[in-house]
Structure formats: C-alpha cells, structure tokens
Design a protein around this motif. Structure first.
Motif, PDB file in Angstrom:
ATOM      1  N   PHE A   1       0.834  -1.199   0.000  1.00  0.00           N
ATOM      2  CA  PHE A   1       0.000   0.000   0.000  1.00  0.00           C
ATOM      3  C   PHE A   1       0.876   1.261   0.000  1.00  0.00           C
ATOM      4  CE2 PHE A   1      -2.042   3.338   2.566  1.00  0.00           C
ATOM      5  CZ  PHE A   1      -3.098   3.629   1.723  1.00  0.00           C
ATOM      6  N   LEU A   2       1.908   1.229   0.816  1.00  0.00           N
ATOM      7  CA  LEU A   2       2.815   2.389   0.881  1.00  0.00           C
ATOM      8  C   LEU A   2       3.536   2.575  -0.452  1.00  0.00           C
ATOM      9  CD1 LEU A   2       4.350   2.001   4.454  1.00  0.00           C
ATOM     10  CD2 LEU A   2       2.646   3.652   3.694  1.00  0.00           C
TER      11      LEU A   2
ATOM     12  N   GLU B   1       2.433   1.621  -3.421  1.00  0.00           N
ATOM     13  CA  GLU B   1       1.451   2.114  -4.390  1.00  0.00           C
ATOM     14  C   GLU B   1       1.179   3.601  -4.164  1.00  0.00           C
ATOM     15  OE1 GLU B   1      -0.259   0.634  -7.078  1.00  0.00           O
ATOM     16  OE2 GLU B   1       1.335  -0.818  -6.810  1.00  0.00           O
ATOM     17  N   SER B   2       1.102   3.974  -2.898  1.00  0.00           N
ATOM     18  CA  SER B   2       0.864   5.391  -2.584  1.00  0.00           C
ATOM     19  C   SER B   2       2.046   6.236  -3.047  1.00  0.00           C
ATOM     20  CB  SER B   2       0.679   5.579  -1.070  1.00  0.00           C
ATOM     21  OG  SER B   2      -0.351   4.754  -0.622  1.00  0.00           O
TER      22      SER B   2
ATOM     23  N   THR C   1      -4.472   2.677 -11.157  1.00  0.00           N
ATOM     24  CA  THR C   1      -3.436   1.896 -10.475  1.00  0.00           C
ATOM     25  C   THR C   1      -3.201   0.571 -11.195  1.00  0.00           C
ATOM     26  OG1 THR C   1      -5.157   1.101  -9.012  1.00  0.00           O
ATOM     27  CG2 THR C   1      -3.746   2.840  -8.165  1.00  0.00           C
TER      28      THR C   1
ATOM     29  N   THR D   1      -4.928  -4.213  -2.861  1.00  0.00           N
ATOM     30  CA  THR D   1      -4.089  -3.052  -2.536  1.00  0.00           C
ATOM     31  C   THR D   1      -4.218  -1.989  -3.618  1.00  0.00           C
ATOM     32  OG1 THR D   1      -2.565  -4.578  -1.498  1.00  0.00           O
ATOM     33  CG2 THR D   1      -1.767  -2.356  -1.854  1.00  0.00           C
ATOM     34  N   LYS D   2      -4.184  -2.428  -4.875  1.00  0.00           N
ATOM     35  CA  LYS D   2      -4.309  -1.457  -5.963  1.00  0.00           C
ATOM     36  C   LYS D   2      -5.680  -0.785  -5.932  1.00  0.00           C
ATOM     37  CE  LYS D   2      -0.927  -2.853  -9.322  1.00  0.00           C
ATOM     38  NZ  LYS D   2      -0.396  -1.503  -9.437  1.00  0.00           N
TER      39      LYS D   2
ATOM     40  N   THR E   1      -5.847   1.534  -2.770  1.00  0.00           N
ATOM     41  CA  THR E   1      -4.976   2.711  -2.891  1.00  0.00           C
ATOM     42  C   THR E   1      -5.621   3.749  -3.812  1.00  0.00           C
ATOM     43  OG1 THR E   1      -3.117   1.189  -2.768  1.00  0.00           O
ATOM     44  CG2 THR E   1      -2.598   3.443  -3.359  1.00  0.00           C
TER      45      THR E   1
ATOM     46  N   GLY F   1      -7.051   7.433  -2.745  1.00  0.00           N
ATOM     47  CA  GLY F   1      -6.537   8.607  -3.462  1.00  0.00           C
ATOM     48  C   GLY F   1      -7.691   9.446  -3.990  1.00  0.00           C
TER      49      GLY F   1
END
Lengths: 293, 423
Positions: B4-5, B7-8, B227, B254-255, B258, B262
């Motif tokens: 997650f981090l 992807e962010s 993503t 996660t994608k 995220t 966003g």
C-alpha cells in the motif's frame, strides 16, 4: 541427501491461436550452473521464461520450480526473474524499487546497501529511474534480481546495453552466483558473451528445446605472432599440427593441454613468440548449424 | 501495508497527479472568480436600480413641491391636497430607497428581510377576504413559491443568516419546482432568482447543485483510478509484482484500495477548495442557511398542489453532511466502474469518457433502484426527484444501499477479471 530439481518442464504447450510457440516441451535441470537459452528474435525465448515464471499462462503441461508449482507465489521467495527495463517505474528512484522488493522478501534494509555496493550503483541509487541510462537500468534490474539471494535465477537478455566494464561485472556476478549454488538460466543474443560464461546451451527452435553441451563442439585456437613466421609454419606442420596461415600470424587449432608442447617446438628452434591470443569458438558454429546463417 | 505504501508512493511521486490536482484547483478558483464577478454585477445592478428609484422619487418630490406651491398661489384646494399627499409619498418612498440602498451596501440584511417579509406576506398568506395573486412578467407566481420565499426570508431573519447574493429589485424569491413559467418569462425568472454564493460554504452549495461532485469524482478517477491500467499500458509494470512473493488477491485489493483512497482524498480536497477560496474572499458563510426540502404530495393521486403541499427547511450543515455521505458512496460506485473499464481499456482518457457516458446514460433512467438516479445529490436531498418522478421511494437511504450494492457487484466482477484473465 535429497536433491531438489531446480527446474522441471513437463510437456509444456503454449500457443497463440494456432501457433505453437512452446510445443510440448520437457526439460529438467537439477544442478547449479549457467544455462543459456539461445534462439533468433521472435522464437519464443521471453515467452518461455514468462511461462516458467507464471507471468503468462500455459495451455497445458506442468512447470515446477525448486520442486513446487510455478503457480505458487511463494516460490518467488527463492527465485528471481530479471526482465526487461520496461517493468521499472520511471518516476521512482532505484532505492524505491529496491526498498519495496526487500520489503516483499522481508529482508533487512542493510541488504539494499550490500547489493547496491556489489552492483556499483551507489552514485545514482536515489535518482529517478527516468534519468538512468540503459546500463544503469540494467544494474538496477540485476540488483533487484539478486537481492533475495535466489536459488534459481532467470535472466532475459541480461547483457543487453552493457558497456565493457558492465559486461565484466555481469560475468563476475554470474560466476559468483554459481559459486553460491544458484542455477542461472539466461537468454541472450550475444553469442560471444555466452561462450565466456557457459557451455550449457539450450536452443529453442520451432517451439522445441534442444539442450547442448558446448564442450563437444568447442574449438580452441591460438593466434601466434612470431619473429620467423615461415620457419614456425614449417616446424608446426612437420609436427602434425593443424594450422592456418594469416598475414601476420599463424592460427593453431589445439586443446589447452597441447599448448605447452607447441610453444616448446617454436621456442626450441630459435623463433620468438611476439604475441599469443586464445580464441574459443562454439556457440556461433552451433547457432549456424541450428538456425542457418 | 508495505505494498500500500509503495502504491501510494507511486501516486505521490507521479508528476501527472500533481499537475492534474493543481489544474482542478485552479479551475475551481477560476469558476469562483467568474461567479464572484457575476455576483458583483448583480450587486451593482441592484444598487443602480436603487439609485434610479432614489433619483426618480427625488425628482417626483420636487415636481409635486412645485405643483403644491402653485396650488397654494392659486388657492386650488383640490390640487393642493393631491400635491401634498403625493409630495409626502414621494418623500417617504425616496427615504425608503435611500435606506434600502444603505442597508444593501452595508449588507444590513435584517432591514432588507423585514421589508421583504412585508411584501411577501401579502401574497404568500393573503387574508381570505382579500385574495391576492403575484405576477412575474404577467405570469402568475405559484402560491407554493410565494410561501417558500416568505418562510425562507422569515427563517433567515429569525436566525440572523446572511443570504446569497441575489437580484432583489423585485423580491427575494426562492425558485421552486412548483414554478410554471414559460417562454421568455422563464428565462427572466431564472435570471432574476439566480443566487450567487460568495462565501465558502455557499459557493460549495452552489457547485453541488451543478453536478460538481460527480464531475470531480470522474476527474479523480482519471487521476487515481489507473493503479491497474497504468501498470499494463505501454510498460509491463505489472510484471514487476508478478515475480515477487505476492498473492494476486493482495495485489488486487491493494491497488483497488490505494486508488480509491486517493480518489476519496481528492474529492475531499475538491470539496475543501471552494470553502477555502470563498472563505478567503468573503468569509465562511452560515451553516444554518435554510435549504428547502419538499414534503411531497398531499393528494393520493400524486398531483402537485400549489396551495396545500408543504415543505420544510434543513440547515446547510445537515445538507452538506448528507452530501458528503452520498459523495463517498457515489465515488465508490464510479471508481469501481472505472476500475472495471480500465481492466479492458488501458487509456485513462477513454476510460473517463466511457464511464462519463455510462454515468450520464444511467442518470436518464429514473428509478429508485437505479443508483445513477442519485447522482444529482441536490435533488435527492431536497426530495425534488420524488416530485419529478412521482415516486416517493427515492430516499437518501435507498440511494446509499443501492449504490453500495452495485459497487459491491462491480468489485466482484473486477476481482474475477483480475484473477482469472491473463495480463
């Protein structure tokens, strides 16, 4: 001690519509070492590697990596695949990539530093990948692929875009990996580089794999530059050597074990050796045999 | 968490994210400045109108004064009486407009509201013995609108609320769905009753009425909804993950999460920007500002009854809270739909157009169980949609449940596509 098969393909078929790119192929590799996957463009080298790593699905057959199905994502804890540089994110730094890969493998942060120093990318680690040259990207890909100390490493064209010093480094890395017990399977067009790193070649043609031990085809030649070429020529011919006369040199086709005798004959007759070079040929010859010129 | 981090980080470090975010903010600021200039021109128009009336009655007063003197000289009692009355009337009217102008310039709304109430009460609640109809350009203003206008002004007076900028050269009318103007009168009515929010939350309220939130969700999808597609477009970024010890389910969620977070952050920022810009320029506004909510039909045949149908007001605070809830739910639906489309088409601009068209077409089919019917958040909260469709099943809670359900279905489809289709 039970020996785990590093790579096993059993009757693997991969086709696009009716075209069989991988045609019921089987292969078994049990030892550490380097295997070169060779074939012309478009023959299916990358497809095969992608199938092996479960990036693209196969139509039928079975693939096992380190004794486990390639569909088990956990196999990638001990396996790496060096792909082409389009997998990299241009707006992230090399560090960002390595940090995430390390996190995925639950490796400590210091492992990043170790790999970075080993590959020699300290100077641009924190720069964005978009600013990297081809060689720098290749270094990052290498770093990513060895960070988890893989037991099995696949490399798709790892020698592409490398300058001479990078090529030397790459060879060193490959030999180090083999020394640590890794099995490396690399695809490459660079036959000269292949000759330098391995004798184990897998040709891919018409969807089939042909495994060759290049030792059986290797030819070693020594190029002599001599103070008296005419005399040396006569001496070597009289001694039964196969020679080839060039303008400034004599090329003698002999094995390593006969080199000393050959030098003795030349030197004992008052001829000085000005220069001596070794040439090993094999892949190119084999390539021509399989794929034509 | 690490994925997650990562992807962010990808989103944050991507220049396009920041460029599009800045452009969106600039667009909202630009629209605010246009809105402000329109509000100022309305203000000027009202001031000019007051000036005109002040001059007119001043001149009237002078004219009647001359006539009065002439009548005194000729001792014409009848003219003298009329001139005295008219001079007094002109003087008091002149003073009234002077007071109105001053009150308007000083934004002394209490005085203006009191004046408006007097005017509106005559028509909104006329005594049975003196029925009175109000007209606008020769077309009748419905009693519902008159009552709503009166009650709104009364509410604002009682709660000391600052109104929107509006043309009050006639009256502070509140347009309602019960209006039945036609032709040029309709256009004039819309122009006369148009309200301009200069304060922070008033400007946001004005934007919400103009499909601001669905548009921002679409823009947010364009920025944050890729993503997956951005990793499978020209590059093979997705293959970066495929050779890591990472389960595809984890990668998918996660994608998905995220991108949604966003988008949600973007929507919240874009709700905050109008408030910030309005507050900086003209103050925050009043959270108690009354929002008209229709109570629905009083007849069993679902006919609109302009005299008996009732309404009530909710404070803007409650309206904005309900808007926020619907915005979060709507963003989930549109994002999930966008994510699904992006699994088939890799170009974000096409995805946005396709999702935009699908959403628009969805809004055309009015049905309580069609989540797209709830995209016009303002009409849902004010129950206008119930009156428009003769269907009282359109409620906020139905909208939320239906939207969440469809989002869930789309999410499952997304997951199936992601898991079982070769990338």
């Amino acid at each position: 001690m039970i020996k785990i098969t590093r790579l096993m393909l059993r009757d693997v078929l991969k086709k696009y519509k009716s075209h069989k790119v991988i045609d019921h192929v089987s292969l078994k590799i049990e030892d550490s070492g380097i295997w070169a996957l060779v074939g012309p463009n478009g023959v299916g080298k990358t497809t095969l590697l992608n199938c092996i790593c479960n990036i693209i699905p196969i139509n039928s057959g079975k693939i096992e990596l380190l004794g486990e199905s390639n569909k088990n994502f956990k196999v990638f804890e001990k396996i790496s695949y060096l792909q082409d540089n389009t997998i990299l994110f241009n707006y992230l730094t090399g560090y960002d990539h390595l940090k995430y890969v390390c996190d995925s493998h639950r490796l400590p942060k210091r492992r990043i530093q170790e790999v970075v120093e080993y590959v020699g990318m300290e100077n641009y680690l924190h720069k964005k990948v978009g600013t990297y040259s081809l060689g720098m990207k290749q270094h990052l890909l290498v770093a990513i692929s060895i960070v988890n100390r893989p037991k099995l490493l696949f490399m798709d064209e790892p020698l592409n875009g490398l300058d001479p010093s990078s090529s030397i480094l790459m060879r060193k890395i490959l030999f180090d990996l083999v020394e640590q017990g890794t099995t490396v399977i690399l695809s490459s067009h660079n036959l000269a580089e292949i000759d330098r790193v391995t004798n184990q070649i897998i040709f891919i043609k018409d969807g089939k794999l042909i495994e060759i031990d290049r030792n059986e085809y290797t030819e070693t030649r020594y190029v002599f530059k001599l103070s008296n070429q005419v005399l040396a020529n006569k001496l070597l011919l009289d001694s039964g050597y196969t020679i080839q006369q060039e303008k400034d040199a004599i090329i003698v086709t002999i094995g390593e074990e006969d080199l000393n005798d050959c030098i003795q004959i030349i030197q004992n007759n008052g001829v000085t050796i000005l220069d001596l070079q070794k040439e090993v040929t094999g892949s190119e010859k084999l390539y021509t045999k399989f794929f034509g010129k | 968490m690490k994925l997650f981090l990562f992807e962010s980080k990808k989103i944050i470090k991507n220049k396009t994210t920041w460029v599009l975010l800045m452009l969106s903010i600039l667009a909202v600021i630009g629209i605010y400045l246009i809105n402000l200039s329109l509000a100022n021109s309305v203000q000027k128009k009202v001031t000019n109108h007051n000036d005109f009336l002040i001059d007119l009655y001043q001149q009237d007063q002078v004219d009647w004064e001359i006539k009065k003197k002439e009548a005194q000289r000729t001792k014409d009692e009848e003219v003298l009486e009329e001139a005295t009355f008219m001079e007094e009337h002109a003087r008091s009217t002149h003073e009234h407009y002077l007071m109105m102008k001053e009150a308007y310039q000083n934004e002394d709304w209490k005085k203006i509201f009191q004046h408006e109430l007097k005017q509106l009460k005559l028509f909104a609640y006329p005594p049975p013995e003196e029925p009175a109809d109000a007209y606008f350009e020769n077309q009748e203003i419905t009693n519902f609108t008159l009552r709503a206008s009166y009650e709104e002004v009364k509410y604002m007076l009682e709660n000391d609320i600052q109104p929107f900028m509006q043309n009050i050269t006639t009256n502070m009318y509140l347009p309602t769905i019960y209006d039945s103007f036609s032709g040029r009168t309709l256009a004039l009515w819309q122009e006369e009753t148009k309200r301009y929010g200069r304060e922070g939350i008033y400007y946001l309220y004005q934007l919400i009425q103009s499909f601001y939130i669905p548009i921002m969700i679409l823009v947010g999808c364009f920025i944050f909804g890729n993503t997956f597609s951005s990793d499978t477009k020209k590059n093979n970024h997705i293959r970066f993950y495929q050779v890591l010890p990472l389960h595809r389910t984890k990668l998918f969620f996660t994608k998905y999460v995220t991108g949604y977070l966003g988008l949600l952050l973007f929507v919240l920022i874009m709700l905050g920007v109008p408030i910030a810009v309005g507050t900086m320029m003209h103050g925050f506004g009043d959270l108690k500002y009354p929002i008209l909510v229709y109570d629905g039909y009083t007849t069993e045949y679902m006919n609109r009854n302009i005299v008996e149908d009732t309404f009530h007001f909710i404070p803007l605070q409650k309206y904005l809270a309900q808007t926020l809830v619907l915005a979060i739910v709507m963003s989930l639906l549109i994002y999930t739909m966008y994510f699904l489309v992006s699994q088939f088409i890799k170009e974000p601009i096409f995805n946005m157009i396709i999702v935009g068209i699908l959403t628009f077409v969805g809004t055309l089919i009015s049905h309580p169980y069609n989540p797209f019917s709830y995209l016009d958040i303002d009409k849902v909260i004010t129950h206008e949609i119930q009156l428009q469709t003769w269907n009282t099943d359109f409620t906020l809670s139905t909208g939320i449940v239906i939207t969440l359900l469809l989002s869930f279905v789309f999410k499952i489809l997304n997951y199936i596509r992601f898991m079982y289709k070769s990338i």
